[in-house]
Motif scaffolding. Structure first.
Motif, PDB file in Angstrom:
ATOM      1  N   LEU A  85      48.126  42.325  39.570  1.00 44.25           N
ATOM      2  CA  LEU A  85      47.492  41.784  40.831  1.00 44.25           C
ATOM      3  C   LEU A  85      46.544  42.777  41.043  1.00 44.25           C
ATOM      4  N   SER A  86      45.053  42.805  40.783  1.00 44.73           N
ATOM      5  CA  SER A  86      44.210  43.562  41.068  1.00 44.73           C
ATOM      6  C   SER A  86      43.333  43.415  42.401  1.00 44.73           C
ATOM      7  N   GLY A  87      43.460  42.542  42.785  1.00 47.01           N
ATOM      8  CA  GLY A  87      42.726  42.138  44.130  1.00 47.01           C
ATOM      9  C   GLY A  87      41.442  41.626  43.928  1.00 47.01           C
ATOM     10  N   ARG A  88      40.694  41.290  44.961  1.00 46.45           N
ATOM     11  CA  ARG A  88      39.443  40.973  45.451  1.00 46.45           C
ATOM     12  C   ARG A  88      38.566  41.847  44.538  1.00 46.45           C
TER      13      ARG A  88
ATOM     14  N   GLY B 268      39.626  45.038  43.371  1.00 44.52           N
ATOM     15  CA  GLY B 268      40.155  46.209  42.726  1.00 44.52           C
ATOM     16  C   GLY B 268      40.772  47.175  43.638  1.00 44.52           C
ATOM     17  N   TYR B 269      41.365  46.563  44.934  1.00 50.57           N
ATOM     18  CA  TYR B 269      41.749  47.677  45.849  1.00 50.57           C
ATOM     19  C   TYR B 269      43.247  47.172  46.223  1.00 50.57           C
ATOM     20  N   ALA B 270      43.723  46.127  45.455  1.00 51.37           N
ATOM     21  CA  ALA B 270      45.212  45.880  45.272  1.00 51.37           C
ATOM     22  C   ALA B 270      46.028  47.130  44.870  1.00 51.37           C
TER      23      ALA B 270
END
Lengths: 299, 299
Positions: free
Chosen positions: B148-151, B153-155
């Motif tokens: 899960l990298s996020g929108r 990359g901040y995950a």
């Protein structure tokens, strides 16, 4: 067009509906749960309600939203405070046998989140985080239209996230758990503590804000900060495209959500400030979300 | 057997390897990054290193682990403090053109998490949460072997999660951010503050614990509680099957991790207490994880 049956099992009412693949409710029935008559009675009621729906045999599957965490790979509730007896009860098997359609279970917040991800405020987003601020606080991540339920159904139990460890102990939740500091119930308690009056709803606190009461303004500001701390924790784990907000407290959104966003922006990395804050769009996320559980599981 | 190229781009060194689908490193090269010579130079170096690997043409793809957040749907870094110039730099296109293989980027923590999820401590689990406690603190969720990298990359930027809002401001992170209170650097700072000495490593603090120094024992206990608060926040969002711990501080795991688990258990719902705490198993999570980025993206 493909159709699915959605059931919203609550402690007070059960609703069942036929929902098409676009999220339209085609027909709907509602009855009291009558949990006191026992779990078998409630399951029979659900079966009768399904059979009363027009054209139910042409549906592809049944989704059931339940009021508590679900171990989705076993299709059972793991905690069932509001529907006692349903813990680890494999009632999906009874319904599958009676109706002849596959049954998919998840909790009501996850179902509402899925509905918003598929047909609501997050329909164009890969990663949505749904937050309900109502009597309590709950949430759910929906990633590529799949709900993250977790190992045991506890993903999204964000009401227990600690936003300030220097508060009082109120109940089984952590000291400083956001649900005890920023939910609808918490607003009533904190309003009562501050004004020494008999607040019975969060709306009364917001009414005082509208009347420019400085103490109420300060309290709502503090509560908005508390909620923002929790949201910043969630954002640092998930980094969603959008937070979608549901729940009764959002009726006072204009007085509250902009404050929450302001503090959120102070508590995250710069590039995270354009995570959108949006309101839930669907009127009946329970049954639509339940139907979407079936749709997304079958496709 | 299928093979992939894994590259670990760091601020100091670049490593490149051929890794088979079981996670075995078949051959490996390492060079200094020499970032001061410019980003084009570093990209040429990576290309030369790939070409120096035996049999690189028979690999199916290239994964690159980079030291900062990545917008994975665009294959670019969004922040690049340790490799200046790489923000939004589409160097994957240059490598794809030169080598003729597809390139997949993600950050180094996400890559290490993926390696542990596929071949390490979480290989039998659907949902793992990887946490590195080293100079800083970072993390990543791997769900069904997908990071899960996020929108943006901040995950997993969990170092910025607030564990106690009543601390001091140290840097760009939040007041009370866990990275400022429980990382390796934080251990050094808190040790120096307490003992008024010139601690240079977290190990020195743990050595005092081994010598039964009561102040050191109390400090490590406090730090373990701080880390547990952050882990409880993550667990309420993700509900993973396992937390996998990497990073240098885990060399003192016996003095630390049982305390963290003890406090974690106090801060989560009962059924969450059997979330496992395990140590990272892989020696080279960087290049193996990078290779797995390619493996998991291609299959």
């Amino acid at each position: 067009m493909k159709k699915y049956i959605g059931i919203d099992l609550g402690g007070t009412n059960v609703r069942a509906a036929v929902v098409d693949e676009l999220g339209n409710v085609l027909c709907e029935v509602k009855q009291e749960t009558e949990m006191e008559k026992g779990r078998e009675f409630v399951v029979s009621k659900m079966i009768d309600m399904i059979k009363s729906l027009d054209d139910y045999q042409s549906c592809l599957g049944i989704g059931i939203a339940v009021p508590g965490p679900v171990k989705t790979d076993e299709n059972v509730m793991t905690m069932a405070t509001n529907v006692p007896g349903f813990e680890f009860y494999e009632f999906y098997k009874i319904i599958e046998k009676e109706i002849g359609l596959p049954v998919f279970l998840d909790n009501d917040v996850n179902s509402a989140a899925l509905a918003e991800a598929v047909h609501g405020a997050g329909k164009n987003d890969n990663i949505i985080y749904y937050v309900t601020v109502s009597t309590g606080i709950g949430g759910a991540a929906v990633i590529n239209k799949k709900v993250l339920s977790g190992r045991f159904g506890y993903a999204g139990e964000i009401g227990n996230i600690i936003i300030d460890r220097n508060r009082k102990k109120y109940n089984h939740l952590n000291i400083g758990a956001v649900e005890n500091e920023a939910s609808g119930l918490a607003m009533i308690r904190r309003g009562r503590e501050l004004f020494n009056t008999s607040f019975t709803s969060a709306k009364q606190l917001f009414d005082l804000v509208k009347a420019n009461d400085p103490q109420a303004i300060k309290l709502v500001d503090d509560i908005a900060y508390d909620l923002a701390v929790m949201l910043s924790s969630v954002a640092h784990v998930v980094d969603p495209h959008v937070f979608v907000f549901g729940g009764g407290v959002m009726q006072s959104k204009d007085l509250f959500l902009p404050l929450v966003k302001k503090y959120f922006d102070e508590l995250v990395h710069d590039a995270m400030r354009d995570i959108r804050f949006e309101l839930a769009q669907l009127n009946e996320p329970g049954i639509v979300g339940a139907a979407m559980l079936a749709k997304e599981s079958i496709k």
